[in-house]
Enzyme design. Structure first.
Site, PDB file in Angstrom:
ATOM      1  N   SER A 178       0.747  -1.092   0.109  1.00  0.00           N
ATOM      2  CA  SER A 178       0.026  -0.155  -0.101  1.00  0.00           C
ATOM      3  C   SER A 178       0.875   1.164   0.048  1.00  0.00           C
ATOM      4  O   SER A 178       0.322   2.216   0.032  1.00  0.00           O
ATOM      5  CB  SER A 178      -0.873   0.055   1.154  1.00  0.00           C
ATOM      6  OG  SER A 178      -0.159  -0.082   2.239  1.00  0.00           O
ATOM      7  N   HIS A 205     -38.937  23.905 -11.607  1.00  0.00           N
ATOM      8  CA  HIS A 205     -39.076  22.948 -12.819  1.00  0.00           C
ATOM      9  C   HIS A 205     -38.374  23.544 -14.233  1.00  0.00           C
ATOM     10  O   HIS A 205     -38.650  23.273 -15.163  1.00  0.00           O
ATOM     11  CB  HIS A 205     -40.760  22.478 -13.348  1.00  0.00           C
ATOM     12  CG  HIS A 205     -41.301  22.341 -12.119  1.00  0.00           C
ATOM     13  ND1 HIS A 205     -41.717  20.954 -11.848  1.00  0.00           N
ATOM     14  CD2 HIS A 205     -42.041  23.034 -11.356  1.00  0.00           C
ATOM     15  CE1 HIS A 205     -42.373  21.185 -10.828  1.00  0.00           C
ATOM     16  NE2 HIS A 205     -42.682  22.264 -10.399  1.00  0.00           N
ATOM     17  N   SER A 210     -12.555  26.002 -28.286  1.00  0.00           N
ATOM     18  CA  SER A 210     -12.574  24.881 -29.080  1.00  0.00           C
ATOM     19  C   SER A 210     -11.727  24.865 -30.188  1.00  0.00           C
ATOM     20  O   SER A 210     -11.343  25.879 -30.774  1.00  0.00           O
ATOM     21  CB  SER A 210     -14.221  24.851 -29.723  1.00  0.00           C
ATOM     22  OG  SER A 210     -14.105  23.894 -30.939  1.00  0.00           O
ATOM     23  N   TYR A 252     -10.040  -5.768  12.658  1.00  0.00           N
ATOM     24  CA  TYR A 252      -9.367  -5.721  11.480  1.00  0.00           C
ATOM     25  C   TYR A 252      -9.135  -6.501  10.496  1.00  0.00           C
ATOM     26  O   TYR A 252      -8.960  -7.864  10.602  1.00  0.00           O
ATOM     27  CB  TYR A 252      -7.626  -5.106  11.975  1.00  0.00           C
ATOM     28  CG  TYR A 252      -7.075  -4.658  10.727  1.00  0.00           C
ATOM     29  CD1 TYR A 252      -6.998  -3.346  10.104  1.00  0.00           C
ATOM     30  CD2 TYR A 252      -6.436  -5.659   9.690  1.00  0.00           C
ATOM     31  CE1 TYR A 252      -6.246  -2.978   8.939  1.00  0.00           C
ATOM     32  CE2 TYR A 252      -5.562  -5.238   8.790  1.00  0.00           C
ATOM     33  CZ  TYR A 252      -5.727  -3.911   8.425  1.00  0.00           C
ATOM     34  OH  TYR A 252      -4.738  -3.647   7.304  1.00  0.00           O
TER      35      TYR A 252
HETATM   36  N1  ARG Z   1      -1.215  -0.985   5.387  1.00  0.00           N
HETATM   37  C1  ARG Z   1      -2.443  -1.772   6.510  1.00  0.00           C
HETATM   38  C2  ARG Z   1      -3.425  -0.740   6.319  1.00  0.00           C
HETATM   39  O1  ARG Z   1      -3.408   0.232   5.634  1.00  0.00           O
HETATM   40  C3  ARG Z   1      -1.666  -1.223   7.878  1.00  0.00           C
HETATM   41  C4  ARG Z   1      -2.313  -2.318   8.849  1.00  0.00           C
HETATM   42  C5  ARG Z   1      -1.684  -3.569   8.573  1.00  0.00           C
HETATM   43  N2  ARG Z   1      -2.098  -4.455   9.858  1.00  0.00           N
HETATM   44  C6  ARG Z   1      -2.161  -5.804   9.528  1.00  0.00           C
HETATM   45  N3  ARG Z   1      -2.641  -6.532  10.505  1.00  0.00           N
HETATM   46  N4  ARG Z   1      -1.772  -6.415   8.651  1.00  0.00           N
HETATM   47  O2  ARG Z   1      -4.634  -1.260   6.526  1.00  0.00           O
END
Ligand code: ARG
Length: 470
Positions: A35, A168, A289, A329
Site C-alpha cells: 500500500s 421546474h 474549441s 481489522y
Molecule cells: N497497511 C495496512 C492498512 O492500511 C496497515 C495495517 C496492517 N495491519 C495488519 N494487521 N496487517 O490497513
C-alpha cells in the site's frame, strides 16, 4: 534462522514479520499487499503518532530515556528526509509504517525495534487516518469559507439585481440574484457543519488499542491522545481498530458538498450559455474549441459538475468495502485510503475552482432584467391582489389569474400590458390599482417575509451571514 534461510531463487522473508515464514512473498502477493504507493501520504501523521507513543513509553518506564531519544531523533530525521524527497519508499516493505520503521532501524539500530512495544499497525494506521482526515477537514473548511466569502461579495453587489426565479426550470417568480447566491451560502454552511460534526466524532485516539485487545503493558492512553490533539482515547479497543465510520462520514459530507457544487456549476453552465447570457466568466476560467473559433466553453464548471460523480463513487466504494466485515481489522480496510485521498484531492480542486469562478464572474444585470419580461412572473402577485383586495379565496383567485394569463398569452403581451377593460371582462371588480401588483420591482421589494427575496432582506442576510460564517 534456518527456517528463514533464503532458497536459491526464492524471495527473502519479510524482515519485520517474517519470523515464521520459510520463504518470502510471491511477486503477486507483494503486489496486491503493498500500500506504500498511496499510504506514504500518511508519513507525517505516522511519525507524529510514533513520537507520541515513544514519549509515552519512556514516561511510563517501558522504554529507557536513551532509546526514547534515539527514536525521536531518528524519526525527526526521517520526517526531514520525506519532506525533502530524499526518502526511498520500498514496496517490498509493504506500507508506510514498515518503511519508516525499517529506515529507523538503519539509522538507530536495535532501539528501533522497541518502538513497536504495546502497539500494532492496526491502532497505528487507525490513528494515522484519523489525524489525516482531521487535517483535511480543516483545510476543506478554509476553502469553504473562501467560497462563502466570494458568494457573499457577489450577493451583496447583486442584492437588488432582479431575474426570474425558476421551479421546474420554468419561470416562476422574480427574485434577486443576491438571494439566489445566498441560497448556496446556506448550503455550504451546512456542509461545513457536517465536516465539523465528523471532526468532533473522529477526534478520539485509537492509539493503545494495539492489535485489537489492548495491551498488558502499563501504557498511558490519555497522554498519547493529548499529545496528538485528540479529545480522549477511544473507549473500546476493538472498535478503535476496526471501524472506519469517520471515513464514511467524511466521504458522505464530501459527497453532499460535491452535489451542492455540481448544482452551482450547472447553473454557471446555463447562465454563461449565450442562450441565457446572464453571467460571463473570465477568459482565464474558460477554454476554446479546437474547431469552432467562436466558442468559449465553461470547462471548469463542467468538471466541477462532473467530479461529483467520483466523490459519490468514493463513498459508495467505501460503504461496500466495509459492509459485512467481521470484527476486527481485516486487510480489506487497507482499501479505506484511496477513496478518502481521492475525495480530498477532488474537493481541494473543485472548491477553489468554484471560488475562482464565483469571484471572477461578471453579472449581466440587463439580460437578467430582460428575462423577467417572459413567463408572467407576477401572476402570483395578481392572485395575491385578488385575495387581499377582493377577499377572494386563493383557489378562485388562482383560477381568475389563470384566465388572465391565457388572455395575455393569446395577445402576445405581458400581464401589465393588458388593458383594464380586457381585465374587467374576466373579473369586473379589478381596478387600476392592480397594475402596481404587476410591477416586477414592487413584487420583489414586497417579499419581505423572513428569508424572502426582497433586496432589503438580502442586504440584511449578507450581513448576518458574514457574522455567522466568516
Ligand atoms: N497497511 C495496512 C492498512 O492500511 C496497515 C495495517 C496492517 N495491519 C495488519 N494487521 N496487517 O490497513
Amino acid at each position: 534462522m534456518s527456517d528463514n534461510r533464503k532458497q536459491p531463487g526464492a524471495p527473502a522473508a519479510n524482515p519485520l514479520w517474517g519470523g515464521r515464514f520459510a520463504e518470502g512473498p510471491a511477486a503477486i502477493m507483494e503486489e496486491i499487499n503493498a500500500s506504500v504507493a498511496f499510504d506514504q501520504r500518511l508519513a507525517q501523521q505516522d511519525i507524529a503518532g510514533s513520537k507520541a507513543h515513544a514519549a509515552m513509553l519512556v514516561a511510563q518506564g517501558i522504554l529507557t530515556a536513551e532509546d526514547g531519544e534515539a527514536i525521536a531523533g531518528g524519526l525527526d530525521q526521517i520526517a526531514a528526509e520525506i519532506t525533502s524527497g530524499a526518502f526511498h519508499f520500498d514496496p517490498a516493505l509493504e506500507d508506510v509504517h514498515m518503511n519508516i520503521e525499517a529506515r529507523l532501524r538503519e539509522l538507530i539500530g536495535e532501539a528501533a525495534g522497541r518502538l513497536h512495544t504495546a502497539r500494532s499497525r492496526n491502532d497505528q494506521v487507525a490513528t494515522d487516518m484519523r489525524l489525516w482526515v482531521r487535517e483535511t477537514i480543516d483545510a476543506v473548511d478554509d476553502e469553504l469559507k473562501a467560497l462563502q466569502t466570494a458568494l457573499l461579495d457577489q450577493a451583496e453587489a447583486a442584492a437588488a439585481t432582479i431575474l426570474p426565479g425558476f421551479t421546474h426550470l420554468q419561470p416562476a417568480q422574480p427574485v434577486t440574484f443576491g438571494h439566489h447566491l445566498m441560497a448556496y451560502v446556506e448550503m455550504l454552511g451546512r456542509d461545513r457543519g457536517r465536516f465539523a460534526d465528523t471532526r468532533r466524532r473522529l477526534n478520539e485516539s485509537p492509539l493503545g488499542a494495539a492489535a485489537l485487545a489492548g495491551t498488558s503493558f502499563d501504557i498511558d492512553r490519555q497522554a498519547t491522545a493529548e499529545a496528538l490533539g485528540f479529545d480522549r482515547p477511544a473507549a473500546n479497543s476493538m472498535d478503535a481498530v476496526s471501524d472506519r465510520d469517520f471515513c464514511l462520514e467524511f466521504l458522505a459530507a464530501a459527497s453532499i458538498l460535491a452535489v451542492h457544487l455540481s448544482r452551482l456549476a450547472e447553473e454557471l453552465v446555463l447562465w454563461t450559455s449565450p442562450a441565457f447570457d446572464l453571467v460571463a466568466l473570465p477568459d482565464s476560467l474558460t477554454t476554446g474549441s479546437s474547431i469552432m473559433p467562436q466558442k468559449r466553453n465553461p470547462d471548469a464548471a463542467e468538471l466541477v459538475r462532473g467530479k461529483a460523480g467520483r466523490v459519490i463513487g468514493d463513498l459508495t466504494g467505501m460503504l461496500t468495502m466495509l459492509k459485512g466485515l467481521p470484527m476486527t481489522y481485516g486487510k480489506d480496510m487497507q482499501e479505506d485510503k484511496e477513496p478518502v485521498f481521492d475525495a480530498a484531492d477532488t474537493l481541494m480542486l473543485i472548491i477553489p475552482a468554484t471560488t475562482a469562478m464565483i469571484a471572477g464572474m461578471t453579472v449581466n444585470a440587463e439580460a437578467m432584467r430582460a428575462l423577467t419580461a417572459q413567463g408572467f412572473l407576477t401572476a402570483t402577485d395578481l392572485a395575491d391582489w385578488l385575495v387581499r383586495e377582493l377577499d377572494m379565496p386563493f383557489r378562485d383567485a388562482h383560477h381568475v389569474t389563470g384566465a388572465i394569463v391565457k388572455l395575455a398569452e393569446t395577445k402576445g403581451c405581458d400581464l401589465g400590458d393588458l388593458a383594464l377593460e380586457d381585465l374587467q371582462q374576466i373579473e369586473p371588480r379589478l381596478t387600476d390599482e392592480v397594475y402596481d401588483a404587476l410591477d416586477i420591482d414592487r413584487a420583489v421589494a414586497g417579499r419581505t417575509s423572513e428569508g424572502g427575496t426582497a433586496p432589503k432582506n438580502v442586504k440584511a442576510s449578507v450581513k448576518a451571514a458574514r457574522k455567522r460564517f466568516l
